[in-house]
Design a protein around this motif. Sequence first.
Motif, mmCIF file in Angstrom:
data_model
loop_
_atom_site.group_PDB
_atom_site.id
_atom_site.type_symbol
_atom_site.label_atom_id
_atom_site.label_comp_id
_atom_site.label_asym_id
_atom_site.label_seq_id
_atom_site.Cartn_x
_atom_site.Cartn_y
_atom_site.Cartn_z
ATOM 1 N N GLY A 40 4.992 27.380 -17.853
ATOM 2 C CA GLY A 40 4.912 26.025 -17.323
ATOM 3 C C GLY A 40 5.943 25.694 -16.258
ATOM 4 N N LEU A 41 6.495 26.710 -15.620
ATOM 5 C CA LEU A 41 7.484 26.463 -14.571
ATOM 6 C C LEU A 41 6.775 26.052 -13.279
ATOM 7 N N LYS A 42 7.447 25.235 -12.485
ATOM 8 C CA LYS A 42 6.849 24.707 -11.257
ATOM 9 C C LYS A 42 7.521 25.226 -9.989
ATOM 10 N N THR A 43 8.797 25.613 -10.086
ATOM 11 C CA THR A 43 9.534 26.138 -8.935
ATOM 12 C C THR A 43 10.185 27.452 -9.338
ATOM 13 N N LEU A 44 9.883 28.489 -8.580
ATOM 14 C CA LEU A 44 10.488 29.799 -8.815
ATOM 15 C C LEU A 44 11.308 30.163 -7.588
ATOM 16 N N GLN A 45 12.449 30.782 -7.819
ATOM 17 C CA GLN A 45 13.347 31.140 -6.735
ATOM 18 C C GLN A 45 13.627 32.636 -6.730
ATOM 19 N N ILE A 46 13.813 33.157 -5.556
ATOM 20 C CA ILE A 46 14.306 34.519 -5.364
ATOM 21 C C ILE A 46 15.478 34.391 -4.399
ATOM 22 N N GLU A 99 15.790 31.516 -23.341
ATOM 23 C CA GLU A 99 16.949 31.308 -22.477
ATOM 24 C C GLU A 99 16.888 32.174 -21.224
ATOM 25 N N GLU A 100 16.336 33.348 -21.360
ATOM 26 C CA GLU A 100 16.160 34.276 -20.243
ATOM 27 C C GLU A 100 15.097 35.276 -20.667
ATOM 28 N N PHE A 101 14.271 35.688 -19.706
ATOM 29 C CA PHE A 101 13.198 36.632 -20.011
ATOM 30 C C PHE A 101 13.413 37.891 -19.177
ATOM 31 N N LEU A 102 13.601 39.003 -19.865
ATOM 32 C CA LEU A 102 13.743 40.288 -19.185
ATOM 33 C C LEU A 102 12.515 41.130 -19.482
ATOM 34 N N LEU A 151 17.031 29.599 -16.084
ATOM 35 C CA LEU A 151 15.981 28.650 -16.446
ATOM 36 C C LEU A 151 16.528 27.232 -16.558
ATOM 37 N N ASN A 152 15.817 26.305 -15.937
ATOM 38 C CA ASN A 152 16.102 24.885 -16.086
ATOM 39 C C ASN A 152 14.785 24.251 -16.537
ATOM 40 N N TRP A 153 14.690 24.044 -17.850
ATOM 41 C CA TRP A 153 13.432 23.559 -18.421
ATOM 42 C C TRP A 153 13.132 22.122 -18.002
ATOM 43 N N LYS A 184 13.855 20.726 -15.007
ATOM 44 C CA LYS A 184 13.322 20.805 -13.642
ATOM 45 C C LYS A 184 12.109 21.730 -13.556
ATOM 46 N N LYS A 185 11.834 22.470 -14.638
ATOM 47 C CA LYS A 185 10.759 23.466 -14.658
ATOM 48 C C LYS A 185 10.975 24.489 -13.537
ATOM 49 N N GLN A 186 12.199 25.028 -13.516
ATOM 50 C CA GLN A 186 12.612 25.925 -12.443
ATOM 51 C C GLN A 186 13.293 27.169 -13.023
ATOM 52 N N ALA A 187 13.124 28.295 -12.324
ATOM 53 C CA ALA A 187 13.802 29.539 -12.720
ATOM 54 C C ALA A 187 13.933 30.440 -11.503
ATOM 55 N N GLU A 188 14.769 31.454 -11.665
ATOM 56 C CA GLU A 188 14.964 32.464 -10.628
ATOM 57 C C GLU A 188 14.385 33.788 -11.111
ATOM 58 N N LEU A 189 13.750 34.523 -10.208
ATOM 59 C CA LEU A 189 13.323 35.892 -10.495
ATOM 60 C C LEU A 189 14.285 36.842 -9.803
ATOM 61 N N ALA A 190 14.716 37.852 -10.539
ATOM 62 C CA ALA A 190 15.556 38.905 -9.981
ATOM 63 C C ALA A 190 14.935 40.226 -10.398
#
Length: 183
Positions: A132-138, A70-73, A93-95, A97-103
């Motif tokens: 397997g994520l395709k889009t990462l956001q900051i 659900e979230e990786f710290l 995480l949006n599995w 869309k294969k998308q997540a945010e890095l903080a």
Amino acid sequence: MENENSAIARFESFSIEPIHEKYAWRICDFVTINSGRLQRYFPITLAANLTPSLSQIFVEQKVHEYQKNEEFLFVLKDNENRTIIGLVYIKELNWEKKQAELAYCIGYQFEGKGITSLAVDTLSKYATNDLGLKTLQIIVHKTNNGSIRVAEKCGYTWQKVLLKEHTPPSESPLDMELYELHV
């Protein structure tokens, strides 16, 4: 208990490790020492780690979220004295869309040494190759020049302004800048 081989990556001065129960006290230390740095953009992390008891609850929750994808710290751990020097989240995480945010946040005494860039680059590769994520956001405020440099150095490109995206404690909502990395 995790062993020394649990690191996602190990560098000369620090290692990147998944959250683990053994880090509760050290995260409390990190957060309290850096409370001034964290209060505006990491208020939830700060509030959840003001005491060792709160940190224990926080870490147990984050370990559970990690195990459930659900979230990786991740903690950035100084190799010499084993203290926590920073945190990096893979969150939102949006599995489908294969998308997540890095903080990410780094201790004040480790700022400007390239550690955050190395950690974000390493975990961006981990997120794409292993998760397997395709889009990462900051998402960063326009005045946070260090964080903008980290995003750009790691290949993220500016996309747009997110209006009223983040509301720090006791402040009006802030517009934030969206950077993305597409794989």
